[in-house]
Scaffold this motif. Structure first.
Motif, PDB file in Angstrom:
ATOM      1  N   PRO A   4     -27.286 -52.369   4.356  1.00 55.71           N
ATOM      2  CA  PRO A   4     -27.349 -51.199   4.831  1.00 55.71           C
ATOM      3  C   PRO A   4     -28.526 -51.044   5.839  1.00 55.71           C
ATOM      4  CG  PRO A   4     -28.192 -51.022   2.612  1.00 55.71           C
ATOM      5  CD  PRO A   4     -27.487 -52.450   2.840  1.00 55.71           C
ATOM      6  N   TYR A   5     -28.256 -50.475   6.992  1.00 55.91           N
ATOM      7  CA  TYR A   5     -29.177 -50.376   8.210  1.00 55.91           C
ATOM      8  C   TYR A   5     -29.830 -48.824   7.898  1.00 55.91           C
ATOM      9  CZ  TYR A   5     -26.611 -54.263   9.568  1.00 55.91           C
ATOM     10  OH  TYR A   5     -25.810 -55.653   9.671  1.00 55.91           O
ATOM     11  N   LEU A   6     -31.234 -48.974   7.896  1.00 53.86           N
ATOM     12  CA  LEU A   6     -32.022 -47.903   7.647  1.00 53.86           C
ATOM     13  C   LEU A   6     -32.001 -46.969   9.005  1.00 53.86           C
ATOM     14  CD1 LEU A   6     -33.500 -46.355   5.404  1.00 53.86           C
ATOM     15  CD2 LEU A   6     -35.478 -47.232   6.400  1.00 53.86           C
ATOM     16  N   ILE A   7     -31.693 -45.468   8.718  1.00 53.40           N
ATOM     17  CA  ILE A   7     -31.924 -44.745  10.162  1.00 53.40           C
ATOM     18  C   ILE A   7     -33.089 -43.811  10.090  1.00 53.40           C
ATOM     19  CG2 ILE A   7     -31.220 -42.608  11.309  1.00 53.40           C
ATOM     20  CD1 ILE A   7     -28.035 -43.518  10.023  1.00 53.40           C
ATOM     21  N   ARG A   8     -33.357 -42.911   9.094  1.00 53.81           N
ATOM     22  CA  ARG A   8     -34.342 -42.198   8.905  1.00 53.81           C
ATOM     23  C   ARG A   8     -34.670 -41.747   7.471  1.00 53.81           C
ATOM     24  NH1 ARG A   8     -33.863 -38.610  12.582  1.00 53.81           N
ATOM     25  NH2 ARG A   8     -33.446 -36.884  11.228  1.00 53.81           N
ATOM     26  N   GLY A   9     -35.772 -42.004   6.666  1.00 50.38           N
ATOM     27  CA  GLY A   9     -35.932 -41.547   5.452  1.00 50.38           C
ATOM     28  C   GLY A   9     -35.155 -42.477   4.484  1.00 50.38           C
ATOM     29  N   SER A  10     -34.367 -41.978   3.654  1.00 45.57           N
ATOM     30  CA  SER A  10     -33.560 -42.852   2.676  1.00 45.57           C
ATOM     31  C   SER A  10     -32.045 -42.958   3.190  1.00 45.57           C
ATOM     32  CB  SER A  10     -33.696 -42.109   1.211  1.00 45.57           C
ATOM     33  OG  SER A  10     -32.963 -40.731   1.306  1.00 45.57           O
ATOM     34  N   VAL A  11     -31.887 -42.327   4.322  1.00 47.90           N
ATOM     35  CA  VAL A  11     -30.426 -42.544   4.787  1.00 47.90           C
ATOM     36  C   VAL A  11     -30.242 -43.714   5.678  1.00 47.90           C
ATOM     37  CG1 VAL A  11     -28.833 -41.380   6.432  1.00 47.90           C
ATOM     38  CG2 VAL A  11     -30.443 -39.662   5.239  1.00 47.90           C
ATOM     39  N   SER A  12     -29.102 -44.317   5.319  1.00 50.26           N
ATOM     40  CA  SER A  12     -28.819 -45.590   5.716  1.00 50.26           C
ATOM     41  C   SER A  12     -27.248 -45.820   6.232  1.00 50.26           C
ATOM     42  CB  SER A  12     -29.180 -46.880   4.942  1.00 50.26           C
ATOM     43  OG  SER A  12     -28.520 -46.987   3.776  1.00 50.26           O
ATOM     44  N   LEU A  13     -26.918 -46.753   7.055  1.00 53.62           N
ATOM     45  CA  LEU A  13     -25.584 -46.920   7.342  1.00 53.62           C
ATOM     46  C   LEU A  13     -25.132 -48.121   6.513  1.00 53.62           C
ATOM     47  CD1 LEU A  13     -25.600 -47.164  11.215  1.00 53.62           C
ATOM     48  CD2 LEU A  13     -24.808 -45.292   9.962  1.00 53.62           C
ATOM     49  N   PRO A  14     -24.035 -47.637   5.960  1.00 46.44           N
ATOM     50  CA  PRO A  14     -23.515 -48.714   4.929  1.00 46.44           C
ATOM     51  C   PRO A  14     -22.716 -49.670   5.689  1.00 46.44           C
ATOM     52  CG  PRO A  14     -22.253 -46.855   4.492  1.00 46.44           C
ATOM     53  CD  PRO A  14     -23.244 -46.413   5.601  1.00 46.44           C
ATOM     54  N   GLU A  15     -22.766 -50.839   5.343  1.00 50.78           N
ATOM     55  CA  GLU A  15     -22.010 -51.968   5.919  1.00 50.78           C
ATOM     56  C   GLU A  15     -20.351 -51.928   5.977  1.00 50.78           C
ATOM     57  OE1 GLU A  15     -21.717 -55.426   8.050  1.00 50.78           O
ATOM     58  OE2 GLU A  15     -23.709 -54.698   7.303  1.00 50.78           O
ATOM     59  N   ALA A  16     -20.222 -51.077   5.067  1.00 45.44           N
ATOM     60  CA  ALA A  16     -18.627 -50.960   5.109  1.00 45.44           C
ATOM     61  C   ALA A  16     -17.899 -50.083   6.265  1.00 45.44           C
ATOM     62  CB  ALA A  16     -18.040 -50.522   3.782  1.00 45.44           C
ATOM     63  N   GLU A  17     -18.837 -49.252   6.680  1.00 45.72           N
ATOM     64  CA  GLU A  17     -18.375 -48.369   7.963  1.00 45.72           C
ATOM     65  C   GLU A  17     -18.650 -49.027   9.204  1.00 45.72           C
ATOM     66  OE1 GLU A  17     -19.444 -44.547   7.662  1.00 45.72           O
ATOM     67  OE2 GLU A  17     -19.200 -44.178   5.371  1.00 45.72           O
ATOM     68  N   LEU A  18     -19.212 -50.054   9.501  1.00 43.66           N
ATOM     69  CA  LEU A  18     -19.527 -50.747  10.584  1.00 43.66           C
ATOM     70  C   LEU A  18     -18.291 -51.846  10.997  1.00 43.66           C
ATOM     71  CD1 LEU A  18     -23.391 -51.501  10.204  1.00 43.66           C
ATOM     72  CD2 LEU A  18     -22.335 -49.470  11.040  1.00 43.66           C
TER      73      LEU A  18
END
Length: 142
Positions: A4-18
């Motif tokens: 998961p790629y961190l955006i800001r705070g605890s919100v991140s992008l999951p690998e499955a959606e990339l």
């Protein structure tokens, strides 16, 4: 750089959606460049994601509207010769782009009145400078 790629705070992008796509990079290179797929295109479906809070999502859709194609945000990287480093660059770019787009708007500026003393001092210095320059003209010297 995977996971998961961190955006800001605890919100991140999951690998499955990339969605990753690889192609040959343009530009100079040796014999190897003709066979390796080192250019990386990273796509993220911003309109249909569940990873971002709803407020962030609407803010990002509004701010990145000109970059989106059918609600999908696309980022390319081809600076490096290795695919791995280009993957890292694309993921970092996407995360920073989303962090910037989802940031809350700045607080509005409150208008303040300039204090009278500051204004008077400015005018006094201005008059003094004017007198100094007028004295350099040489007029009135017999």
């Amino acid at each position: 750089m995977s996971g998961p790629y961190l955006i800001r705070g605890s919100v991140s992008l999951p690998e499955a959606e990339l969605m990753w796509r690889f192609s040959r990079s343009s530009g100079p290179g040796g014999q190897h460049v003709n066979t390796s797929d080192s250019q990386v295109e990273l796509r993220f479906d911003l309109a249909n994601t569940g990873a971002l809070p709803e407020v962030w999502k609407t803010r990002a859709l509004e701010r990145l509207g000109s970059r989106l194609v059918d609600g999908v945000l696309s980022v390319r990287a081809s600076e490096h010769r290795s695919q791995w480093r280009n993957r890292e660059m694309a993921a970092t770019r996407l995360a920073s782009l989303l962090a910037e787009a989802t940031a809350p708007p700045p607080k509005p500026r409150r208008a303040t009145k300039i204090p009278r003393g500051i204004n008077e001092r400015r005018l006094r210095n201005k008059k003094q400078r004017s007198e100094t320059k007028r004295g350099r003209s040489g007029q009135g010297w017999a």
